[in-house]
Design a protein around this motif. Structure first.
Motif, short mmCIF file in Angstrom:
data_model
loop_
_atom_site.label_atom_id
_atom_site.label_comp_id
_atom_site.label_asym_id
_atom_site.label_seq_id
_atom_site.Cartn_x
_atom_site.Cartn_y
_atom_site.Cartn_z
N ARG A 31 65.83 -1.77 14.62
CA ARG A 31 65.77 -2.23 16.01
C ARG A 31 67.17 -2.42 16.59
N PHE A 32 68.05 -3.03 15.80
CA PHE A 32 69.42 -3.24 16.25
C PHE A 32 70.12 -1.91 16.49
N GLU A 34 68.87 1.01 17.15
CA GLU A 34 68.32 1.68 18.32
C GLU A 34 68.85 1.05 19.62
N ALA A 35 68.89 -0.28 19.66
CA ALA A 35 69.37 -0.97 20.85
C ALA A 35 70.85 -0.69 21.12
N GLU A 36 71.62 -0.48 20.05
CA GLU A 36 73.06 -0.23 20.18
C GLU A 36 73.41 1.25 20.14
N TRP A 37 72.40 2.12 20.14
CA TRP A 37 72.60 3.57 20.09
C TRP A 37 73.42 3.97 18.87
#
Length: 70
Positions: A31-32, A34-37
């Motif tokens: 999740r992290f 993905e959120a930070e690309w």
């Protein structure tokens, strides 16, 4: 896109019961990332109990995947 190496670790049974166990960590890291690309290049898992490797002397050797320090 930035890259990362994921490191999952628990050292006690209590951590596992608290929701911070090995099973939950990959999902949280995904999740992290993905959120930070970020792209996770590789994953490592370490499970320690008692005094095992936690009682080692000195720091861990650097990862062979780590780049030079700048």
């Amino acid at each position: 896109m930035p890259t990362a190496i994921a490191y999952y670790r628990v050292s006690t049974q209590r951590q596992g019961r608290s929701g911070l166990g090995i099973e939950a960590q990959p999902a949280a890291v995904a999740r992290f990332a993905e959120a930070e690309w970020m792209i996770i290049l590789q994953e490592f898992t370490e499970i320690e109990t008692g005094k095992g490797a936690d009682a080692r002397n000195g720091p861990r050797p650097p990862s062979p995947l780590a780049g030079p320090l700048e």
